[in-house]
Design a protein around this motif. Structure first.
Motif, mmCIF file in Angstrom:
data_model
loop_
_atom_site.group_PDB
_atom_site.id
_atom_site.type_symbol
_atom_site.label_atom_id
_atom_site.label_comp_id
_atom_site.label_asym_id
_atom_site.label_seq_id
_atom_site.Cartn_x
_atom_site.Cartn_y
_atom_site.Cartn_z
ATOM 1 N N PRO A 1 26.218 24.880 29.297
ATOM 2 C CA PRO A 1 26.641 24.977 30.695
ATOM 3 C C PRO A 1 27.986 24.302 30.899
ATOM 4 C CG PRO A 1 25.027 23.239 30.446
ATOM 5 C CD PRO A 1 25.089 23.947 29.115
ATOM 6 N N GLU A 2 28.661 24.668 31.987
ATOM 7 C CA GLU A 2 29.961 24.073 32.294
ATOM 8 C C GLU A 2 29.821 22.802 33.122
ATOM 9 O OE1 GLU A 2 32.724 26.867 33.911
ATOM 10 O OE2 GLU A 2 32.503 28.283 32.242
ATOM 11 N N THR A 3 28.621 22.493 33.549
ATOM 12 C CA THR A 3 28.332 21.233 34.229
ATOM 13 C C THR A 3 27.035 20.682 33.645
ATOM 14 O OG1 THR A 3 27.153 22.406 35.992
ATOM 15 C CG2 THR A 3 29.471 21.853 36.391
ATOM 16 N N PRO A 4 26.885 19.366 33.593
ATOM 17 C CA PRO A 4 25.672 18.792 32.996
ATOM 18 C C PRO A 4 24.436 19.085 33.841
ATOM 19 C CG PRO A 4 27.012 17.075 34.003
ATOM 20 C CD PRO A 4 27.839 18.322 34.043
ATOM 21 N N TYR B 1 35.339 18.506 19.874
ATOM 22 C CA TYR B 1 36.421 19.419 20.247
ATOM 23 C C TYR B 1 36.232 20.805 19.632
ATOM 24 C CZ TYR B 1 39.169 15.791 22.513
ATOM 25 O OH TYR B 1 39.587 14.808 23.374
ATOM 26 N N LEU B 2 36.272 21.819 20.491
ATOM 27 C CA LEU B 2 36.201 23.225 20.083
ATOM 28 C C LEU B 2 37.258 23.992 20.875
ATOM 29 C CD1 LEU B 2 32.316 23.792 20.073
ATOM 30 C CD2 LEU B 2 33.798 23.630 18.070
ATOM 31 N N PRO B 3 38.521 23.932 20.445
ATOM 32 C CA PRO B 3 39.600 24.560 21.199
ATOM 33 C C PRO B 3 39.302 26.003 21.590
ATOM 34 C CG PRO B 3 40.499 23.259 19.418
ATOM 35 C CD PRO B 3 39.010 23.278 19.215
ATOM 36 N N PHE B 4 39.495 26.278 22.873
ATOM 37 C CA PHE B 4 39.359 27.617 23.474
ATOM 38 C C PHE B 4 37.913 28.140 23.506
ATOM 39 C CE2 PHE B 4 43.641 27.258 21.617
ATOM 40 C CZ PHE B 4 44.374 27.250 22.797
ATOM 41 N N ALA B 5 36.954 27.275 23.236
ATOM 42 C CA ALA B 5 35.543 27.672 23.345
ATOM 43 C C ALA B 5 35.170 27.831 24.818
ATOM 44 C CB ALA B 5 34.644 26.629 22.685
ATOM 45 N N THR B 6 34.118 28.587 25.079
ATOM 46 C CA THR B 6 33.658 28.827 26.442
ATOM 47 C C THR B 6 32.148 28.611 26.524
ATOM 48 O OG1 THR B 6 33.229 31.172 26.037
ATOM 49 C CG2 THR B 6 35.457 30.574 26.778
ATOM 50 N N HIS C 1 35.879 21.049 25.054
ATOM 51 C CA HIS C 1 35.094 20.113 24.245
ATOM 52 C C HIS C 1 33.694 19.957 24.807
ATOM 53 C CE1 HIS C 1 37.174 17.723 27.357
ATOM 54 N NE2 HIS C 1 36.102 16.932 27.355
ATOM 55 N N ILE C 2 32.762 19.631 23.926
ATOM 56 C CA ILE C 2 31.377 19.371 24.312
ATOM 57 C C ILE C 2 31.246 17.891 24.638
ATOM 58 C CG2 ILE C 2 28.967 19.411 23.559
ATOM 59 C CD1 ILE C 2 29.793 21.617 21.567
ATOM 60 N N MET C 3 30.672 17.609 25.794
ATOM 61 C CA MET C 3 30.456 16.233 26.234
ATOM 62 C C MET C 3 28.998 15.845 25.996
ATOM 63 S SD MET C 3 33.256 14.936 27.782
ATOM 64 C CE MET C 3 32.831 13.930 29.196
ATOM 65 N N ILE C 4 28.781 14.684 25.380
ATOM 66 C CA ILE C 4 27.430 14.185 25.120
ATOM 67 C C ILE C 4 27.386 12.701 25.485
ATOM 68 C CG2 ILE C 4 25.593 13.889 23.424
ATOM 69 C CD1 ILE C 4 27.053 16.029 21.722
ATOM 70 N N PRO D 1 24.101 17.847 26.850
ATOM 71 C CA PRO D 1 25.454 18.284 26.485
ATOM 72 C C PRO D 1 25.947 19.395 27.406
ATOM 73 C CG PRO D 1 23.853 19.209 24.968
ATOM 74 C CD PRO D 1 23.095 18.247 25.845
ATOM 75 N N TRP D 2 27.266 19.443 27.602
ATOM 76 C CA TRP D 2 27.871 20.496 28.405
ATOM 77 C C TRP D 2 29.305 20.686 27.926
ATOM 78 C CZ3 TRP D 2 31.730 19.114 32.253
ATOM 79 C CH2 TRP D 2 31.934 17.734 32.383
ATOM 80 N N ILE D 3 29.934 21.790 28.309
ATOM 81 C CA ILE D 3 31.298 22.062 27.844
ATOM 82 C C ILE D 3 32.298 21.831 28.974
ATOM 83 C CG2 ILE D 3 31.126 24.560 28.306
ATOM 84 C CD1 ILE D 3 32.909 24.878 25.724
ATOM 85 N N MET D 4 33.336 21.081 28.649
ATOM 86 C CA MET D 4 34.375 20.735 29.622
ATOM 87 C C MET D 4 35.681 21.421 29.236
ATOM 88 S SD MET D 4 35.481 16.882 30.785
ATOM 89 C CE MET D 4 36.568 16.612 32.171
ATOM 90 N N ASN D 5 36.483 21.763 30.228
ATOM 91 C CA ASN D 5 37.749 22.485 30.015
ATOM 92 C C ASN D 5 37.560 23.751 29.189
ATOM 93 O OD1 ASN D 5 39.187 19.249 29.573
ATOM 94 N ND2 ASN D 5 39.375 20.504 31.409
ATOM 95 N N PRO D 6 36.536 24.556 29.500
ATOM 96 C CA PRO D 6 36.274 25.770 28.702
ATOM 97 C C PRO D 6 37.448 26.744 28.728
ATOM 98 C CG PRO D 6 35.104 25.866 30.806
ATOM 99 C CD PRO D 6 35.647 24.468 30.689
ATOM 100 N N GLY D 7 37.656 27.413 27.593
ATOM 101 C CA GLY D 7 38.711 28.419 27.504
ATOM 102 C C GLY D 7 40.108 27.867 27.309
#
Length: 224
Positions: A194-197, A182-187, A214-217, A203-209
């Motif tokens: 990337p925003e999609t895997p 979890y990285l609140p408000f990260a982009t 959060h980073i998904m792995i 790893p990729w970031i989901m719900n950015p901003g």
């Protein structure tokens, strides 16, 4: 010349025999591997999770092996009551699989995330939908009312389509792992992700901003 021709024929026959023998050996080895794998799966004693003890034992597999003894364990018991199964003395909280749902889904998260997780459970109990919960927690996180925990706090998921487990190893049938950071408000820009895997285990970031960034792995292998 005749002797040379005979020698060439013999070499060809021997070569053919060696190739044939090699192919048969490889096929035999492959067949044995398949048989061994099938036999191993057949010998595994998977049984339904039908007690609180089994529920806790299987759900603890979501936590790192070295931390399982010290985890706090909470969640719904077999009677449908939300309880604390045991107190803990380390940084992890394990949320057991809900026995009333299909399949298996247990989680282990850093204790600093408990206000965020507890607020979600509270809103869900009030009958709020997923999008409503997201919007409410987004507003509360932005205002500072909701503590989002330590940046970089993790959530470990252990999940699968089956609700059976091996009572000797506590492994759930066909379960796998996924990790969330979890990285609140990260982009994408602030993390470089990337925003999609771009691959099955990248790893990729989901719900950015948002508060829920959060980073998904998802690992490609399974390690217990």
């Amino acid at each position: 010349m005749k002797q040379i021709l005979i020698a060439l024929v013999l070499i060809g026959v021997l070569s053919s025999c060696n190739t044939s023998t090699k192919n048969k050996d490889e096929e035999s080895a492959m067949e044995e591997t398949v048989v061994d794998s099938t036999a191993l799966k057949a010998e595994t004693n998977f049984v339904p999770i039908d007690s609180d003890e089994a529920l806790v034992a299987a759900s603890l597999m979501a936590a790192p092996a070295e931390s399982r003894d010290g985890c706090k364990v909470i969640g719904y018991n077999m009677a449908g009551e939300f309880v604390t199964f045991k107190e803990g003395d380390n940084e992890f909280i394990v949320l057991v699989d809900d026995p009333k749902t299909n399949g298996f889904n247990a989680a282990c998260y850093h204790k600093s995330l408990e206000p965020f997780m507890a607020r979600g459970r509270e809103l869900r109990a009030e009958g709020k939908s997923g999008p409503e919960i997201f919007d409410i927690r987004e507003e509360e996180a932005k205002s500072g009312k909701l503590d989002m925990g330590k940046p970089g706090a993790t959530l470990h998921l252990y999940y699968g389509p089956s609700d059976s487990y091996d009572p000797e190893t506590f492994n759930v049938e066909d379960a796998q792992y996924r990790y969330v950071v979890y990285l609140p408000f990260a982009t994408a820009e602030s993390t470089g992700l990337p925003e999609t895997p771009i691959g099955s285990n990248h790893p990729w970031i989901m719900n950015p901003g948002t508060h829920r960034a959060h980073i998904m792995i998802t690992p490609s292998g399974m390690v217990h």
